[in-house]
Design an enzyme around this catalytic site. Sequence first.
Site, mmCIF file in Angstrom:
data_model
loop_
_atom_site.group_PDB
_atom_site.id
_atom_site.type_symbol
_atom_site.label_atom_id
_atom_site.label_comp_id
_atom_site.label_asym_id
_atom_site.label_seq_id
_atom_site.Cartn_x
_atom_site.Cartn_y
_atom_site.Cartn_z
ATOM 1 N N LEU A 25 -22.231 15.724 63.030
ATOM 2 C CA LEU A 25 -23.307 15.262 63.905
ATOM 3 C C LEU A 25 -24.551 15.049 63.051
ATOM 4 C CD1 LEU A 25 -22.766 17.692 66.917
ATOM 5 C CD2 LEU A 25 -22.157 15.270 66.800
ATOM 6 N N SER A 26 -25.548 14.400 63.617
ATOM 7 C CA SER A 26 -26.743 14.137 62.813
ATOM 8 C C SER A 26 -27.364 15.432 62.301
ATOM 9 C CB SER A 26 -27.770 13.330 63.612
ATOM 10 O OG SER A 26 -28.122 14.003 64.808
ATOM 11 N N GLU A 27 -27.312 16.515 63.117
ATOM 12 C CA GLU A 27 -27.796 17.812 62.654
ATOM 13 C C GLU A 27 -26.959 18.946 63.225
ATOM 14 O OE1 GLU A 27 -30.853 15.374 61.230
ATOM 15 O OE2 GLU A 27 -30.283 15.535 63.337
ATOM 16 N N THR A 28 -26.789 19.962 62.393
ATOM 17 C CA THR A 28 -26.260 21.249 62.820
ATOM 18 C C THR A 28 -27.340 22.288 62.546
ATOM 19 O OG1 THR A 28 -23.950 20.663 62.392
ATOM 20 C CG2 THR A 28 -24.493 23.011 62.425
ATOM 21 N N HIS A 43 -34.897 17.387 67.623
ATOM 22 C CA HIS A 43 -33.885 17.503 68.675
ATOM 23 C C HIS A 43 -32.996 18.729 68.472
ATOM 24 C CE1 HIS A 43 -30.769 15.721 66.018
ATOM 25 N NE2 HIS A 43 -29.899 16.162 66.913
#
Length: 297
Positions: free
Chosen positions: A44-47, A81
Site C-alpha cells: 500500500l502507499s503507506e504502512t 492519511h
Amino acid sequence: MKLQIFTVDAFSSRPFEGNPAAVVPLTEELDDETLQKIASEMNLSETAYIRPTGSGFDWVESNHFSLRWFTPVTEIPLCGHATLASAHVIFSCLGNTRNEIKFDTLSGELIVRREKDEQLLMDFPANAPKALDSKQTLLLAPLVEASTTSLRSKVQEVRLCSTIKYLLIRFSDSVTREDLEGVQPNYSEMMKVHDGSLVKGVILTAVGDAHKGGPSKYHVFSRFLGPWYGVNEDPVTGSAHTVLGPYWSKELGIQELFCRQCCRRGGDVTALHKPETQRVHLKGVATTVINGHITIG
C-alpha cells in the site's frame, strides 16, 4: 511471530474509497529491515507502525504513541492519511478512551483529537511553499513539463516546500476539475529528469468551484504524484494539505478550506490554516476494512 494488522480507508466513511493504509500495533521493537519488508508485502502507499511510549503496552489509557511510516520502498518523514488511519485504529479498534493522543514522529509531535460525527482532527506543522529561485526554476523545468503534460501551458505558478520536498504546481483559474483529472503525468520521465534530491512529491492544484461561484462546495482541487516513493499517484494525501492549506489560505483570503483530491478513489479533506501558530488542522474520517494478523516468522 504474529502481529495484528489493520487496513483502513482514510478520508472516507465507506470502504473502498479514500486512501488505504495498513496499521500495525507493535508489541515489541522490530528492526528497520523487518518493518520495510512488511510494508513491501502490504504494497500500500503507506504502512504505519504504532506503539505506546513509556513502560508497558497500555493501548486503552495511553495518550502518547510512537508512529513511523513506510512506503513499499522506504521510510518517509510525514504521512497524513496513515496518521489518520493510526488514530482511527487506536480509538475505534483498540478501545482507547482518550479524547486526544500524541504521536512522536520524524516530523515532531503530532496531535489527533476526536471531533463530533466520528471526525478526527490532526494538528500538523504548516509547510508553506516558497517561490523558486532562478537555479531551481531551470533545474526543475523538465520535471514540471513531465508532471503536467497536456496542461503545461496552463501552469500559473510553481513553488517548493523544501521541508518535505514537495513541489506545488498551480494551474490557472480557467482549469476545471475535469481538466485536472485528465492530466496524464509521464512518471518514467519524471524519474528520469529528476533524482529526488530536491523533490520527492509533486502537487498539482487548481482553485475549486466554490471560489468561482460554481456548483460544488470545494475551494481546492488537487492531485499528488510520488513516483520517488514507489507510488505514482496517491489517492488522498494529508501531508500535501499541510502545503496546500497555507498556500491557498493566503491566495483565497480564508482560513478554512474544503478540499477534494481528484484521484480515482479520491477523498475530502478539510484544512484549517492557523498562521499564528504555523499549524494546519486537517479533519477527516476513516473506515476499517480488514482486521487480521500477519505472520513474520
